[in-house]
Design a protein around this motif. Structure first.
Motif, short mmCIF file in Angstrom:
data_model
loop_
_atom_site.label_atom_id
_atom_site.label_comp_id
_atom_site.label_asym_id
_atom_site.label_seq_id
_atom_site.Cartn_x
_atom_site.Cartn_y
_atom_site.Cartn_z
N SER A 9 0.83 -1.22 0.00
CA SER A 9 0.00 0.00 0.00
C SER A 9 0.86 1.26 0.00
O SER A 9 1.71 1.44 0.87
CB SER A 9 -0.92 0.00 1.23
OG SER A 9 -1.71 1.16 1.26
N ARG A 10 0.64 2.11 -0.99
CA ARG A 10 1.28 3.41 -1.07
C ARG A 10 0.21 4.45 -1.41
O ARG A 10 -0.86 4.11 -1.90
CB ARG A 10 2.38 3.42 -2.14
CG ARG A 10 3.56 2.51 -1.81
CD ARG A 10 4.32 2.97 -0.59
NE ARG A 10 5.44 2.10 -0.25
CZ ARG A 10 5.37 1.09 0.60
NH1 ARG A 10 4.21 0.82 1.20
NH2 ARG A 10 6.43 0.36 0.87
N SER A 11 0.51 5.72 -1.19
CA SER A 11 -0.48 6.76 -1.43
C SER A 11 -0.90 6.83 -2.90
O SER A 11 -2.03 7.17 -3.21
CB SER A 11 0.07 8.12 -1.00
OG SER A 11 1.26 8.43 -1.72
N TYR A 12 -0.01 6.48 -3.80
CA TYR A 12 -0.27 6.56 -5.23
C TYR A 12 -0.77 5.26 -5.83
O TYR A 12 -1.23 5.22 -6.97
CB TYR A 12 1.00 7.00 -5.97
CG TYR A 12 2.23 6.18 -5.62
CD1 TYR A 12 2.51 4.98 -6.27
CD2 TYR A 12 3.10 6.60 -4.62
CE1 TYR A 12 3.62 4.23 -5.95
CE2 TYR A 12 4.22 5.85 -4.29
CZ TYR A 12 4.48 4.68 -4.95
OH TYR A 12 5.59 3.93 -4.61
N GLU A 13 -0.68 4.15 -5.07
CA GLU A 13 -1.07 2.86 -5.64
C GLU A 13 -1.18 1.81 -4.53
O GLU A 13 -0.36 1.78 -3.62
CB GLU A 13 -0.01 2.41 -6.66
CG GLU A 13 -0.26 1.09 -7.34
CD GLU A 13 0.86 0.71 -8.28
OE1 GLU A 13 0.61 0.60 -9.49
OE2 GLU A 13 2.01 0.54 -7.80
N ARG A 31 -5.33 2.53 -8.31
CA ARG A 31 -4.65 3.81 -8.28
C ARG A 31 -5.71 4.91 -8.14
O ARG A 31 -6.76 4.82 -8.79
CB ARG A 31 -3.85 4.03 -9.56
CG ARG A 31 -2.70 3.05 -9.73
CD ARG A 31 -2.15 3.06 -11.14
NE ARG A 31 -1.00 2.16 -11.28
CZ ARG A 31 -0.51 1.76 -12.44
NH1 ARG A 31 -1.06 2.16 -13.58
NH2 ARG A 31 0.55 0.96 -12.47
N PRO A 32 -5.44 5.92 -7.30
CA PRO A 32 -6.43 6.99 -7.13
C PRO A 32 -6.86 7.63 -8.45
O PRO A 32 -8.01 8.02 -8.62
CB PRO A 32 -5.70 8.01 -6.24
CG PRO A 32 -4.69 7.19 -5.50
CD PRO A 32 -4.26 6.11 -6.45
N THR A 33 -5.92 7.71 -9.40
CA THR A 33 -6.23 8.34 -10.69
C THR A 33 -6.96 7.39 -11.65
O THR A 33 -7.50 7.82 -12.66
CB THR A 33 -4.93 8.81 -11.37
OG1 THR A 33 -4.02 7.70 -11.47
CG2 THR A 33 -4.28 9.93 -10.56
N GLU A 34 -6.97 6.08 -11.33
CA GLU A 34 -7.60 5.10 -12.22
C GLU A 34 -8.48 4.15 -11.43
O GLU A 34 -8.50 2.95 -11.66
CB GLU A 34 -6.52 4.30 -12.97
CG GLU A 34 -5.56 5.16 -13.77
CD GLU A 34 -4.39 4.36 -14.31
OE1 GLU A 34 -4.26 3.17 -13.94
OE2 GLU A 34 -3.60 4.92 -15.08
N LYS A 35 -9.21 4.68 -10.47
CA LYS A 35 -10.00 3.84 -9.57
C LYS A 35 -11.14 3.16 -10.31
O LYS A 35 -11.83 3.77 -11.12
CB LYS A 35 -10.55 4.68 -8.43
CG LYS A 35 -11.04 3.87 -7.25
CD LYS A 35 -11.37 4.76 -6.07
CE LYS A 35 -11.81 3.93 -4.87
NZ LYS A 35 -12.14 4.78 -3.71
N ASP A 242 1.60 -1.14 5.22
CA ASP A 242 1.31 0.24 5.59
C ASP A 242 0.57 0.27 6.91
O ASP A 242 -0.49 -0.37 7.06
CB ASP A 242 0.47 0.92 4.49
CG ASP A 242 0.14 2.36 4.82
OD1 ASP A 242 1.01 3.23 4.59
OD2 ASP A 242 -0.98 2.61 5.32
#
Length: 497
Positions: A9-13, A31-35, A242
Motif C-alpha cells: 500500500s502506497r499513497s499513489y497505488e 490507483r487513485p487516478t484510475e480507480k 502500511d
C-alpha cells in the motif's frame, strides 16, 4: 495448500497479490487516478435511447456514458421511504415483451449500478438491479429471493443457511449467501444483514436529495475488499506493509470478521514486501506474451479488443518416447498453465486456445477434462466448449474489468498498438520511391536525407549500391544525415538549390 494475501500500500497505488503455495495466483491494483467503478451506484440521466439495440446510454458523470440493456432496466418505487424495502420493485421487461423505448426516454433520471468497468473505448456496463455485498451476504433490495453460492455444495448446509436467512430477513427483500458464509454463525449473518439494511436506508436518503448525474454510493477500496472478497477460510494470513491501512483493516474485521484478527499482520522489514516474496518478478512475467512451461514447451497469449488467442507449442520439449506422447504431455501441462494465466491476467471475453493437434480421441477427452478441472479455482463464470477436430478450444470468461495487460501497459507510441513497424529496408525503399517521384519538381544538385540512425546505417552499408544507383537515376548527390530525434519510420527529404 498455503494461501496468503499480500498488500503493498502506497499513497499513489495499492497492489494486492493472492499467493497460493508460493505462486502468484491473482493480482489486483488500484490507483487513485484510475480507480475502478464496479459496484458504484449513481443517479444518472438517460441521454439516448437505442430501439435498434434495445439499450440506452446513461450519463453518470463520467467521461463516457454508461450502457444500459433492456433486461437490466427496473425502477425503484416512487414512494420508497427509509426503512421500507423495495419490495418486488424489479421486473424483467423483456419477458413481458416491453421494449426499451417504452421504459426510458431521453432526459429521464434513473438509479443505476456499475457491473462492468469501462474497457478500451467502451463505457461502463450498467444495471438497475442493485446489489450490496458484505462479507457473508449480498443484499438484493429489489428482489424477494434467497440464494446460496453454488460453491457451497453440501445440500444439507444449503438448506440450513436458507432457513436461517428466511427467519431473520425482512419481508420482501432478497439475500444471497456467499461462499465464505459456509462457516458463519447466525450472529455473523445477522450482523451483516443489519449493516446492509442500514446502508440501504442511507442510500435511499441520498437518492432523494441527489441531482443527476451524481455518485450515490461508492464501493469499498481494494484494502477493505481484500477482507470482503478474498479472505476465505482457505487464506492463512494477510500481510500489509502500511501501518495506517493495517489499522483500518483491523477496525473493519473487528466489525465484520473478528475471527480474522489474528491472521492479519503488519510487514516492517526493510526489504520491500513484494520483493521479499518474489512478487515483482512474477508481475513482470504476467505481462509478457510468451509463458514458458516446465517441460520446455511454451504458450503465446495475444489479446485484441474482441477476443484473446492462446497458442501452445512444444518449444524445447522433445519428449522421451514418441511424438504423440510428447504432444499430449505438452498439452496437459499447457492446459493447467493456461487456467492459471487466465485467472492471473484477468483475461475475459471470448478466448480461443490452439492446442497442438492430437490424433487420439482419448487424449482429447483427457485434455478437456484436465482443463475443466484446472479452471475450477477461478471465481469468474466460465463456459468451455469441447475440443474441435482442429484442436481448438472455444471458451468465454466473464469480463468485468480491464485485464492486467490493459491496466499496466499502453499502446506503443511507435507502432500505435499494431505490434509491428516497417522494416528498415522497407523504409529505405519508400525513400527511394519518393526521391524518384519528386525529382522533376525540385532543382539543385544535392539532396539531404534526414533519417533515424538505424536507417542511416542501412543506407550507407547494406543499401550503398542501391543508393548510388538512385543518385544516377535522379541526377543528384545524396547526403545521409543521421538524426536521433526522429521516429524510425519518419524521415525528411531536403532538396537543396
Amino acid at each position: 495448500m498455503s494461501t496468503d494475501i499480500l498488500i503493498n500500500s502506497r499513497s499513489y497505488e495499492v497492489r494486492l497479490a493472492l499467493v497460493e503455495n508460493g505462486n502468484l495466483s491473482e493480482f489486483h491494483m488500484q490507483r487513485p487516478t484510475e480507480k475502478g467503478l464496479m459496484g458504484n451506484i449513481y443517479k444518472g440521466k438517460v441521454v439516448r435511447v437505442l430501439p435498434g439495440m434495445q439499450a440506452a446510454f446513461v450519463d453518470i458523470g463520467l467521461e463516457r456514458t454508461g450502457f444500459l440493456y433492456v433486461d437490466d432496466v427496473s425502477f425503484l418505487p416512487e414512494n420508497l421511504e427509509v426503512g421500507c424495502p423495495a419490495r418486488n420493485a424489479s421486473t424483467n421487461p423483456r419477458t413481458q415483451g416491453i421494449r426499451i423505448e417504452d421504459l426510458l426516454s431521453e432526459g429521464q433520471n434513473i438509479i443505476v449500478q456499475v457491473t462492468k468497468d469501462p474497457i478500451g473505448t467502451k463505457g461502463a456496463r450498467l444495471t438497475c438491479h442493485i446489489t450490496l455485498p458484505c462479507r457473508n451476504l449480498v443484499f438484493i433490495p429489489q428482489t424477494d429471493h434467497i440464494g446460496v453460492s453454488r460453491k457451497i455444495d453440501d445440500e444439507t448446509l444449503r438448506e440450513e443457511l436458507k432457513k436461517q436467512i428466511e427467519e431473520i430477513r425482512p419481508e420482501g427483500v432478497g439475500f444471497i449467501v456467499r461462499t465464505v458464509a459456509e462457516h458463519a454463525t447466525r450472529e455473523e449473518l445477522e450482523a451483516d444483514m443489519e449493516f446492509l439494511l442500514i446502508l440501504w436506508d442511507e442510500i435511499i436518503v441520498k437518492i432523494s436529495h441527489a441531482k443527476s448525474p451524481e455518485l450515490i454510493h461508492e464501493d469499498l477500496d481494494i484494502t477493505l475488499r481484500s477482507v470482503r472478497d478474498f479472505f476465505t477460510i482457505d487464506v492463512d494470513r494477510l500481510i500489509i506493509d502500511d501501518e495506517k491501512d493495517y489499522k483500518k483493516l483491523l477496525g473493519f474485521v473487528k466489525t465484520f470478521a473478528p475471527q480474522l484478527h489474528n491472521k492479519i499482520s503488519l510487514y516492517t522489514d526493510p526489504i520491500p514486501l513484494f520483493d521479499a516474496y518474489n512478487i515483482e518478478v512474477e508481475i513482470a512475467k504476467a505481462i509478457e506474451k510468451k509463458v514458458w512451461l516446465r517441460s520446455g514447451g511454451y504458450i503465446i497469449i495475444e489479446s485484441t479488443e474482441a477476443l484473446s488467442v492462446i497458442d501452445v507449442n512444444t518449444g524445447r520439449f522433445v519428449g522421451k518416447n514418441n511424438l504423440n506422447d510428447t504432444i499430449f504431455k505438452t498439452n496437459i501441462e499447457a492446459a493447467k498453465e493456461i487456467a492459471d494465466q487466465l485467472r492471473l491476467r484477468n483475461i475475459g471475453g471470448i478466448i480461443i486456445i490452439d492446442f497442438i493437434d492430437m490424433e487420439s480421441a482419448e487424449h482429447r477427452e483427457q485434455l478437456y477434462e484436465t482443463f475443466q478441472e484446472a479452471v475450477k479455482k477461478d471465481k469468474s463464470r466460465i463456459n468451455i466448449l469441447k475440443l474441435s477436430e482442429f484442436g481448438l478450444v472455444q471458451m468465454t470468461r466473464k469480463r468485468s474489468s480491464e485485464n492486467l495487460y490493459q491496466l499496466m501497459c499502453e499502446s506503443c507510441h511507435y507502432c500505435s498498438g499494431e505490434g509491428m513497424i516497417k522494416s528498415r529496408r522497407t523504409i529505405c525503399y519508400d525513400i527511394f520511391r519518393k526521391l524518384s517521384r519528386h525529382t522533376n519538381k525540385n532543382h539543385g544538385t544535392t539532396v539531404t536525407l534526414r533519417v533515424h540512425p538505424r536507417i542511416a546505417d542501412i543506407l550507407e552499408n547494406e543499401e550503398e549500391l542501391t543508393l548510388g544507383t538512385v543518385e544516377k537515376d535522379i541526377g543528384r548527390r545524396i547526403i545521409v544525415a543521421s538524426s536521433k530525434d526522429l521516429h524510425i519510420e519518419k524521415y525528411e527529404i531536403i532538396w537543396q538549390q
